[in-house]
Design an enzyme around this catalytic site. Structure first.
Site, PDB file in Angstrom:
ATOM      1  CE1 TYR A 142      20.257 -12.778 -14.115  1.00  0.00           C
ATOM      2  CE2 TYR A 142      18.462 -11.521 -14.979  1.00  0.00           C
ATOM      3  CZ  TYR A 142      18.991 -12.359 -13.961  1.00  0.00           C
ATOM      4  OH  TYR A 142      18.361 -12.753 -12.752  1.00  0.00           O
ATOM      5  CE  LYS A 170      21.037  -9.925 -12.036  1.00  0.00           C
ATOM      6  NZ  LYS A 170      19.629  -9.619 -11.960  1.00  0.00           N
TER       7      LYS A 170
END
Length: 299
Positions: A142, A170
């Protein structure tokens, strides 16, 4: 048993970064979490990310995190991927959370860039590698420098992609150029982590979304994705433009705050927030209704 994944779509295509419902007195609402999870999967989500930023993970205990994973897996784990946030700015703590998530039945891990400490790239590489080594679960990185203070550089992403269990990223970096290079140079499955950039990121190689606004517009996001995949770029653009007021309205302030307000207005499980987050003011709530209505969502 989790749904079937592929290397191209290891966690499906449309995932919601799910809020953590609390009861009126601020306790963890496991029944509400299960009802919300079922609602989101029924709406068209392939997966749910729990214990992430939108799940107020900085304010939930390790025990609550494990309980939440267990409850959501029980509710929807046979028909949706359940990805558990396990990243902190303490590698040892992150490993403990990763192992606890695996024990609770999670299908994958979300590992955010260590925040506040501002480690160098080698520190990031070792941190993420240690998390990936800690369990048998696939890992989604992320990358969100606006919260963490440090980006995952392209070279680091390419190195991390060589780990057999680091399978996705992400992307909330907001840099289409860097995303383009990292996608071109790695086999990471790329998920948009910035709703306003869902369509632009698809255009440079992303395969899906980890979304906040999907709490209220999952069918529309699925339609946007399907239009892009089938080559109907005009329809994809039209859906994107229709959703612009939703993207804007849901992030006029911190996204958890607006999401819980929208869920509560819809009679869905959300509940209160834990400090330091606070409820919308009446004026902010009215503005949210206007924004969502402009995007076709009527509360």
């Amino acid at each position: 048993m989790a749904p079937t994944s592929t290397p191209q779509t290891p966690f499906g295509r449309v995932l919601t970064a799910m809020v953590t419902p609390f009861t009126a007195d601020g306790a963890l609402d496991l029944d509400g979490a299960q009802r919300l999870a079922a609602h989101l999967v029924d709406a068209g989500n392939d997966g749910l990310v729990v214990n992430g930023t939108t799940g107020e993970s900085p304010t939930t205990s390790d025990a609550e995190k494990a309980q939440l994973v267990r409850a959501v897996v029980e509710a929807v784990g046979d028909r949706a991927f359940v990805v558990a946030g396990a990243g902190t700015n303490d590698t040892r703590h992150s490993l403990e959370l990763a192992r606890a998530a695996q024990d609770a039945g999670a299908h994958g891990l979300l590992a955010v860039t260590p925040y506040y400490s501002k480690p160098p790239q080698e520190g990031l590489f070792r941190h993420f590698s240690a998390i990936a080594d800690a369990t048998d679960l696939p890992v989604m990185l992320y990358d969100i420098p606006g919260r963490s203070g440090v980006p995952i550089n392209t070279e680091t992403l390419v190195r991390l992609a060589e780990h057999p269990r680091i399978v996705a990223n992400k992307d909330a970096k907001g840099d289409l150029g860097r995303a383009s290079w990292a996608i071109a140079r790695s086999d990471l499955a790329w998920y948009s982590g910035d709703d306003m950039l869902n369509l632009p990121l698809l255009s440079v190689g992303a395969i899906g979304f980890v979304s906040v606004v999907s709490h209220v517009v999952t069918p529309e996001l699925r339609a946007l994705l399907e239009a892009h995949v089938t080559g109907d770029v005009t329809k994809a653009k039209e859906i994107h433009q229709k959703l612009l007021p939703v993207f804007t309205g849901m992030f006029r302030t911190q996204g958890v705050i607006t999401t819980k307000a929208a869920l509560n207005l819809q009679g869905l499980p959300g509940g209160p927030l834990r400090l330091p987050l606070v409820d919308l003011s009446p004026e902010e709530r009215d503005q949210l209704k206007v924004d969502l209505a402009a995007g076709g969502v009527h509360l």
